[in-house]
Scaffold this motif. Structure first.
Motif, PDB file in Angstrom:
ATOM      1  N   SER A 146       0.763  -1.281  -0.230  1.00  0.00           N
ATOM      2  CA  SER A 146       0.024  -0.272   0.111  1.00  0.00           C
ATOM      3  C   SER A 146       0.774   1.366  -0.119  1.00  0.00           C
ATOM      4  O   SER A 146       0.461   2.317  -0.083  1.00  0.00           O
ATOM      5  N   LYS A 147       1.897   1.207  -0.179  1.00  0.00           N
ATOM      6  CA  LYS A 147       3.803   2.429   0.242  1.00  0.00           C
ATOM      7  C   LYS A 147       3.115   3.172   1.055  1.00  0.00           C
ATOM      8  O   LYS A 147       3.471   3.838   1.354  1.00  0.00           O
ATOM      9  N   LEU A 148       2.877   2.576   2.411  1.00  0.00           N
ATOM     10  CA  LEU A 148       1.938   2.944   3.517  1.00  0.00           C
ATOM     11  C   LEU A 148       3.720   3.031   4.687  1.00  0.00           C
ATOM     12  O   LEU A 148       3.926   1.177   4.878  1.00  0.00           O
ATOM     13  N   VAL A 149       3.517   3.461   5.469  1.00  0.00           N
ATOM     14  CA  VAL A 149       4.776   3.245   6.308  1.00  0.00           C
ATOM     15  C   VAL A 149       4.057   3.714   7.459  1.00  0.00           C
ATOM     16  O   VAL A 149       4.700   4.562   8.258  1.00  0.00           O
ATOM     17  N   HIS A 150       3.762   2.611   8.236  1.00  0.00           N
ATOM     18  CA  HIS A 150       3.029   2.316   8.803  1.00  0.00           C
ATOM     19  C   HIS A 150       3.549   2.072  10.247  1.00  0.00           C
ATOM     20  O   HIS A 150       4.506   1.892  11.321  1.00  0.00           O
ATOM     21  N   GLY A 151       2.643   3.389  11.568  1.00  0.00           N
ATOM     22  CA  GLY A 151       3.102   3.541  12.662  1.00  0.00           C
ATOM     23  C   GLY A 151       2.552   2.478  13.949  1.00  0.00           C
ATOM     24  O   GLY A 151       2.876   2.693  14.848  1.00  0.00           O
TER      25      GLY A 151
ATOM     26  N   LEU B 264      12.948   5.993   8.876  1.00  0.00           N
ATOM     27  CA  LEU B 264      13.025   5.957   7.901  1.00  0.00           C
ATOM     28  C   LEU B 264      12.031   8.088   7.384  1.00  0.00           C
ATOM     29  O   LEU B 264      12.754   7.951   6.718  1.00  0.00           O
ATOM     30  N   MET B 265      11.087   7.813   8.266  1.00  0.00           N
ATOM     31  CA  MET B 265      10.971   9.131   7.453  1.00  0.00           C
ATOM     32  C   MET B 265      12.143  10.576   7.796  1.00  0.00           C
ATOM     33  O   MET B 265      12.226  11.801   7.614  1.00  0.00           O
ATOM     34  N   THR B 266      13.151  10.843   9.280  1.00  0.00           N
ATOM     35  CA  THR B 266      14.132  11.210   9.806  1.00  0.00           C
ATOM     36  C   THR B 266      14.979  11.250   9.581  1.00  0.00           C
ATOM     37  O   THR B 266      15.753  12.458   9.776  1.00  0.00           O
ATOM     38  N   ARG B 267      15.945   9.823   9.226  1.00  0.00           N
ATOM     39  CA  ARG B 267      16.986   9.808   9.015  1.00  0.00           C
ATOM     40  C   ARG B 267      17.107   9.276   7.325  1.00  0.00           C
ATOM     41  O   ARG B 267      18.495   9.985   6.256  1.00  0.00           O
ATOM     42  N   THR B 268      16.990   8.255   7.197  1.00  0.00           N
ATOM     43  CA  THR B 268      17.227   7.115   6.803  1.00  0.00           C
ATOM     44  C   THR B 268      16.472   6.848   5.413  1.00  0.00           C
ATOM     45  O   THR B 268      17.292   7.256   4.270  1.00  0.00           O
ATOM     46  N   ALA B 269      15.328   7.934   4.690  1.00  0.00           N
ATOM     47  CA  ALA B 269      14.653   7.603   3.182  1.00  0.00           C
ATOM     48  C   ALA B 269      13.364   8.916   3.649  1.00  0.00           C
ATOM     49  O   ALA B 269      12.658   9.103   3.418  1.00  0.00           O
ATOM     50  N   PRO B 270      13.921  10.020   4.319  1.00  0.00           N
ATOM     51  CA  PRO B 270      12.790  11.252   4.133  1.00  0.00           C
ATOM     52  C   PRO B 270      12.749  11.318   2.872  1.00  0.00           C
ATOM     53  O   PRO B 270      11.111  12.227   2.447  1.00  0.00           O
ATOM     54  N   HIS B 271      13.354  11.589   2.073  1.00  0.00           N
ATOM     55  CA  HIS B 271      13.085  12.167   0.526  1.00  0.00           C
ATOM     56  C   HIS B 271      12.170  10.803  -0.314  1.00  0.00           C
ATOM     57  O   HIS B 271      11.537  12.206  -0.703  1.00  0.00           O
ATOM     58  N   LEU B 272      11.579   9.982  -0.265  1.00  0.00           N
ATOM     59  CA  LEU B 272      10.917   9.757  -0.143  1.00  0.00           C
ATOM     60  C   LEU B 272       9.832   9.283   0.488  1.00  0.00           C
ATOM     61  O   LEU B 272       8.889   8.487  -0.228  1.00  0.00           O
ATOM     62  N   ILE B 273       9.417   9.955   1.705  1.00  0.00           N
ATOM     63  CA  ILE B 273       7.900   9.893   3.004  1.00  0.00           C
ATOM     64  C   ILE B 273       7.244  10.530   2.460  1.00  0.00           C
ATOM     65  O   ILE B 273       8.378  11.912   2.935  1.00  0.00           O
ATOM     66  N   ARG B 274       6.423  10.633   2.912  1.00  0.00           N
ATOM     67  CA  ARG B 274       5.090  12.013   2.974  1.00  0.00           C
ATOM     68  C   ARG B 274       4.725  11.431   4.362  1.00  0.00           C
ATOM     69  O   ARG B 274       4.526  10.464   4.171  1.00  0.00           O
ATOM     70  N   ALA B 275       3.781  13.125   4.771  1.00  0.00           N
ATOM     71  CA  ALA B 275       3.408  12.492   5.494  1.00  0.00           C
ATOM     72  C   ALA B 275       1.890  12.572   4.872  1.00  0.00           C
ATOM     73  O   ALA B 275       1.193  13.627   4.094  1.00  0.00           O
ATOM     74  N   LEU B 276       1.227  12.135   5.690  1.00  0.00           N
ATOM     75  CA  LEU B 276       0.169  11.462   4.582  1.00  0.00           C
ATOM     76  C   LEU B 276      -1.349  11.696   5.554  1.00  0.00           C
ATOM     77  O   LEU B 276      -1.548  10.750   6.601  1.00  0.00           O
ATOM     78  N   PRO B 277      -2.010  12.990   4.917  1.00  0.00           N
ATOM     79  CA  PRO B 277      -3.523  12.776   6.087  1.00  0.00           C
ATOM     80  C   PRO B 277      -4.501  11.378   6.083  1.00  0.00           C
ATOM     81  O   PRO B 277      -4.835  10.969   5.129  1.00  0.00           O
ATOM     82  N   GLN B 278      -4.802  11.063   6.823  1.00  0.00           N
ATOM     83  CA  GLN B 278      -6.263   9.370   6.780  1.00  0.00           C
ATOM     84  C   GLN B 278      -7.247   9.952   7.964  1.00  0.00           C
ATOM     85  O   GLN B 278      -7.248   9.794   9.000  1.00  0.00           O
ATOM     86  N   LEU B 279      -8.119  10.070   6.691  1.00  0.00           N
ATOM     87  CA  LEU B 279      -9.576  10.361   6.611  1.00  0.00           C
ATOM     88  C   LEU B 279     -10.827   9.696   7.397  1.00  0.00           C
ATOM     89  O   LEU B 279     -10.628   9.267   5.207  1.00  0.00           O
ATOM     90  N   VAL B 280     -10.949   9.441   8.138  1.00  0.00           N
ATOM     91  CA  VAL B 280     -12.245   9.225   8.009  1.00  0.00           C
ATOM     92  C   VAL B 280     -13.706   9.450   8.072  1.00  0.00           C
ATOM     93  O   VAL B 280     -14.325  10.726  10.013  1.00  0.00           O
ATOM     94  N   PRO B 281     -14.401   9.579   7.363  1.00  0.00           N
ATOM     95  CA  PRO B 281     -15.766  10.327   7.714  1.00  0.00           C
ATOM     96  C   PRO B 281     -16.529  10.108   8.102  1.00  0.00           C
ATOM     97  O   PRO B 281     -17.142   9.034   8.342  1.00  0.00           O
TER      98      PRO B 281
END
Length: 525
Positions: free
Chosen positions: A81-86, A109-126
């Motif tokens: 799914s291309k998600l970097v899960h928490g 991943l997001m702070t040191r090794t690969a931040p260029h490949l990852i963005r913060a994605l809002p996950q919205l539950v309507p």
């Protein structure tokens, strides 16, 4: 011992210190391996785990060889799914250790090794009256707050992953214009990490491993594997050689049992469908829809590169022989569309589906029950022959899996290795990587920058910035770079792994001729 900030790569050889992977390097390193077939570590499998193992071992100073029978990211690693899960889902099911490990590795991943490949994605539950069961909204809210606590415990800054919040209906429609508006009372929003492309993470790992001295060989099959040797078959040239290794690590994912018969896996199929982003109004957040009857499963509509939205995913038993490329079933596609349509103003139909893909999770066989209930913890196992196998886990935790596997090989076989330091090692393209270079002030497509990060300046030198085909934002320069720097050997490597053009068959057909021309030019020059 404290590892050096930039461990040295082997001084010998024409590629010392270079991250370039290409056909010339492959041929030279195969010849060198035939002349000197004794290595410290042989890694079998070129997915995210195998590439992570090769990097970990090479960065510790071990003479490392990675072999992959097909191509980098050929298997499960490109079907995620291309998600970097928490780790929120695992927390909900009481698997606190797995959840914590996921949150920590996401932060790395997001702070040191690969931040260029990852963005913060809002996950919205309507918040729709007939979408959530009584009390389910409160349960989701509590889960999101628990996710915030995980983020804090992992040390990931709130500026990078904002805390959970509730938004109003207007803001909900701005983030996901295609959401159903009748009765809409806003949405609950949390943030997770999203990779621009899972296959590009594998490439970055393999190239960084090569830069630290690993030999990375695709189209090389390992046969007659033991804990200290293997027969390698070059499926391009037809040559064979026997390699001796201080240790052998089997990182072949769902194929692990074919390399080590003592391993028992129970693969689970996860399916996604692709639709045009326009069908959902070009969303900038992931639409998250609860699966009816479940408290922990959701279907996600995830914005992707190339103007697509991926809708997934399933969790179905996949018994029998492991196929090269799993095929989504008609029932799974229908399930995904039916589930997401409950939250959309205009229902998607089969005619909206531009493509579909499925991947197999290499889950450890624990007996009966649903595959959705099988733990996503990884395991490092020693076979009777002494081979080390790493199985289970998930993309987000690849680095920890690699560390544990190399630790086991070092301990069991007495290898002379430094301590693991990959949590601080920037990958090719990441800020702080030693080959990152300044970019021109203008003229760099945002899509190219998102896919290559700090390596974009190098990509610009590889070719023209014109699109490879109309309506596809992949440039001719990126195609050339895939051949000269990223180890692509044929058109399929470029279309399906170095870019994701091949996810939509019509796009692949339109781009194939230009890709073949560029490939030929690069290989002849």
């Amino acid at each position: 011992m404290t590892p050096p900030s930039t461990p040295s790569t082997p001084a010998a050889g024409p590629f010392a210190g270079s991250s370039r992977l290409n056909g010339i390097r492959r041929a030279v390193e195969l010849d060198a391996l035939a002349d000197r077939p004794q290595v410290d570590l042989l890694v079998i499998g070129g997915g995210v785990t195998g590439a992570g193992v090769a990097l970990d071992a090479a960065a510790r100073g071990l003479r490392t060889v990675l072999v992959e029978s097909r191509d980098l990211a050929f298997g499960t690693s490109r079907w995620s799914s291309k998600l970097v899960h928490g780790g929120l889902r695992y927390l909900a099911s009481g698997r606190i250790g797995v959840a914590r490990e996921s949150a920590v590795e996401r932060g790395v991943l997001m702070t040191r090794t690969a931040p260029h490949l990852i963005r913060a994605l809002p996950q919205l539950v309507p918040l729709l009256p007939d979408l959530l069961r009584p009390g389910q909204g409160a349960l989701i809210r509590a889960g999101f707050h628990a996710g915030d606590a995980l983020r804090l415990s992992a040390g990931t800054p709130g500026a990078l992953l904002p805390r959970m919040r509730r938004i109003d209906a207007e803001r909900t429609r701005r983030l996901v214009p295609g959401v159903r508006t009748a009765g809409l009372r806003g949405a609950l929003v949390a943030h997770d990490g999203q990779l621009v492309d899972d296959a590009r993470l594998v490439l970055a790992l393999a190239r960084t491993a090569a830069q630290y001295g690993a030999t990375v060989l695709t189209r090389v099959r390992a046969e007659d594997v033991t804990g200290g040797s293997a027969r390698l078959v070059d499926t391009v040239g037809g040559h064979e050689l026997t390699i001796r290794a201080g240790a052998v690590i089997n990182a072949t994912g769902v194929w692990a049992g074919e390399v080590d018969p003592s391993i028992r896996l129970r693969p689970s199929r996860g399916t996604h469908v692709l639709v045009d982003a326009a069908a959902l109004g070009h969303p900038t957040a992931a639409l998250t829809v609860p699966v009816p009857g479940s408290t922990s499963r959701f279907v996600f509509a995830l914005p992707q590169q190339l103007g697509r939205v991926a809708i997934g995913l399933t969790d179905e038993d996949a018994p029998g022989p492991v196929p090269d490329e799993p095929v989504p079933t008609d029932g799974e596609i229908g399930f995904l569309l039916d589930t997401v349509n409950a939250a959309l103003s205009t229902a998607l139909t089969r005619a909206d589906v531009r493509g579909a893909y499925a991947g197999l999770r290499p889950l450890i066989d624990t007996g009966g029950g649903s595959t959705a209930d099988i733990s996503r913890e990884h395991a490092v196992l020693e076979s009777p022959s002494g081979m080390v196998t790493v199985v289970g886990g998930k993309l987000t935790t690849y680095r920890r899996m690699a560390e544990d596997a190399v630790d086991a090989a070092v301990r069991l076989r007495g290898l002379p290795a430094r301590a693991c330091w990959t949590a601080r090692l920037p990958l090719v393209g990441a800020p702080g990587h030693r080959d990152s270079r300044p970019l021109p002030e203008r003229g760099v497509p945002a899509s190219l920058l998102a896919r290559h990060g700090g390596a974009a300046a190098e990509v610009l030198e590889a070719g023209e910035l014109t699109p490879v085909a109309e309506g596809i934002d992949v440039t001719r320069a990126e195609i050339a770079y895939a051949v000269t720097h990223e180890g692509a050997l044929d058109v399929a490597d470029v279309l399906h792994r170095r870019t994701r053009i091949g996810l939509v068959a019509e796009d692949a057909e339109r781009a194939a001729k230009a890709v073949e021309e560029i490939l030929t030019e690069c290989q002849e020059s």
